[in-house]
Design a protein around this motif. Structure first.
Motif, short mmCIF file in Angstrom:
data_model
loop_
_atom_site.label_atom_id
_atom_site.label_comp_id
_atom_site.label_asym_id
_atom_site.label_seq_id
_atom_site.Cartn_x
_atom_site.Cartn_y
_atom_site.Cartn_z
N PHE A 1 -6.41 12.86 1.25
CA PHE A 1 -6.71 11.67 1.20
C PHE A 1 -6.50 10.56 -0.02
O PHE A 1 -6.02 9.64 0.26
CB PHE A 1 -8.49 11.47 1.37
CG PHE A 1 -9.03 10.02 1.41
CD1 PHE A 1 -8.71 9.17 2.38
CD2 PHE A 1 -9.98 9.95 0.42
CE1 PHE A 1 -9.46 7.98 2.53
CE2 PHE A 1 -10.50 8.44 0.35
CZ PHE A 1 -10.29 7.55 1.33
N LEU A 2 -6.81 11.26 -0.98
CA LEU A 2 -6.27 10.77 -2.34
C LEU A 2 -5.04 10.26 -2.54
O LEU A 2 -4.45 9.28 -2.88
CB LEU A 2 -7.24 11.07 -3.55
CG LEU A 2 -8.60 11.15 -3.59
CD1 LEU A 2 -9.27 12.21 -4.52
CD2 LEU A 2 -9.36 9.80 -3.53
N SER A 3 -4.15 11.47 -2.23
CA SER A 3 -2.80 11.43 -2.41
C SER A 3 -2.12 10.40 -1.43
O SER A 3 -1.51 9.37 -1.75
CB SER A 3 -2.06 12.67 -1.94
OG SER A 3 -0.79 12.76 -1.87
N PHE A 4 -2.69 10.43 -0.20
CA PHE A 4 -2.37 9.41 0.75
C PHE A 4 -2.56 7.74 0.19
O PHE A 4 -1.65 7.06 0.28
CB PHE A 4 -2.97 9.46 2.12
CG PHE A 4 -2.76 8.36 3.04
CD1 PHE A 4 -1.25 8.08 3.51
CD2 PHE A 4 -3.54 7.28 3.41
CE1 PHE A 4 -0.88 7.25 4.41
CE2 PHE A 4 -3.45 6.29 4.21
CZ PHE A 4 -1.95 6.30 4.79
N LEU A 5 -3.89 7.55 -0.23
CA LEU A 5 -4.08 6.30 -0.83
C LEU A 5 -3.18 6.10 -1.95
O LEU A 5 -2.87 4.77 -2.13
CB LEU A 5 -5.64 6.27 -1.20
CG LEU A 5 -6.80 6.45 0.07
CD1 LEU A 5 -7.99 6.29 -0.64
CD2 LEU A 5 -6.48 5.38 1.01
N SER A 6 -3.18 6.80 -2.87
CA SER A 6 -2.16 6.49 -3.76
C SER A 6 -0.69 6.00 -3.73
O SER A 6 -0.19 5.35 -4.16
CB SER A 6 -2.15 7.59 -5.03
OG SER A 6 -1.65 8.73 -4.40
N SER A 7 -0.26 6.77 -2.47
CA SER A 7 0.94 6.37 -2.09
C SER A 7 1.20 5.09 -1.38
O SER A 7 2.27 4.55 -0.89
CB SER A 7 1.65 7.39 -1.16
OG SER A 7 0.85 7.44 0.24
N LEU A 8 -0.04 4.55 -1.07
CA LEU A 8 -0.23 3.18 -0.38
C LEU A 8 -0.20 2.25 -0.95
O LEU A 8 -0.55 0.89 -0.48
CB LEU A 8 -1.25 3.46 0.68
CG LEU A 8 -1.41 2.55 1.85
CD1 LEU A 8 -0.31 2.76 3.06
CD2 LEU A 8 -2.79 2.93 2.73
N CYS A 9 -0.49 2.01 -2.29
CA CYS A 9 -0.82 0.87 -3.11
C CYS A 9 -0.32 0.87 -4.69
O CYS A 9 0.05 1.89 -5.02
CB CYS A 9 -2.31 0.73 -2.97
SG CYS A 9 -3.46 2.09 -3.84
N LYS A 10 -0.42 -0.30 -4.98
CA LYS A 10 -0.17 -0.30 -6.55
C LYS A 10 -1.33 0.10 -7.34
O LYS A 10 -1.30 0.49 -8.38
CB LYS A 10 0.16 -1.86 -6.92
CG LYS A 10 1.03 -1.94 -8.23
CD LYS A 10 1.13 -3.40 -8.19
CE LYS A 10 2.29 -3.79 -7.34
NZ LYS A 10 2.82 -5.19 -7.42
#
Length: 189
Positions: free
Chosen positions: A107-116
């Motif tokens: 989840f955290l990895s996905f979020l980090s890839s999705l935003c600045k």
């Protein structure tokens, strides 16, 4: 309510300002608010004073087959491939309890890839214990992963470690704690 308050704050609008049909004059700000609970999403859609600028969607963020096309389509409407900022408020515990350590990291990895930028409000470990206790009082089984979680203790610190070491994000600021003793942590990719 939080989404609308955030929208007003980011645009510098007072409580009484804003149209039902239009975004604030001269402002280009769009929010996508996702929740797994369709009842909450429906209620938010009905009550939003800014339906042209704040979108609410029923989405299980952990279902990659649903999230990928939905988020790509949403971002594509604005010619974007990522969000400027993602707000993750009071969600990490539920992801962790229902999807385990690997689910939290995913989840955290996905979020980090999705935003600045990523603003996270992790629930402290005492909230995990309270949620498990409430479930037991209702006569239900523990969360599937509660007893096997290895990531525990100071959850703000553990989530910071995951985001900085595994996801190559930088902790920009800790805004202190909310009245519920939850840290507000801002990360940058």
């Amino acid at each position: 309510e939080l989404s609308v308050a955030l929208y007003r704050h980011l645009l510098g609008l007072q409580e009484s300002e804003g149209s039902l049909d239009q975004p604030a004059a001269g402002k280009d700000l769009n929010l996508l608010c996702c929740d797994i609970d369709p009842v909450l999403v429906e209620r938010a859609q009905q009550c939003s004073p800014f339906p042209a600028s704040i979108s609410f969607a029923n989405l299980d963020i952990m279902d990659s087959s649903a999230r990928e096309p939905f988020l790509s389509s949403y971002l594509g409407r604005f010619g974007r491939s990522a969000f400027d900022i993602v707000f993750c408020m009071s969600v990490t515990m539920w992801i962790h309890l229902n999807h385990g350590d690997s689910g939290l990291v995913e989840f955290l990895s996905f979020l980090s890839s999705l935003c600045k930028y990523l603003l996270v409000e992790p629930q402290p470990w005492k909230c995990y214990r309270a949620a498990a206790r409430r479930l037991r009082k209702l006569g239900r089984n523990d969360f599937d992963h509660f007893r096997s979680l290895a990531i525990k203790g100071d959850m703000a610190e553990r989530i910071t470690q995951i985001l900085t070491k595994d996801c190559a994000m930088e902790l920009v600021c800790c805004f202190g704690s909310t009245s519920w003793d939850r840290s507000l942590l801002l990360f940058k990719s």
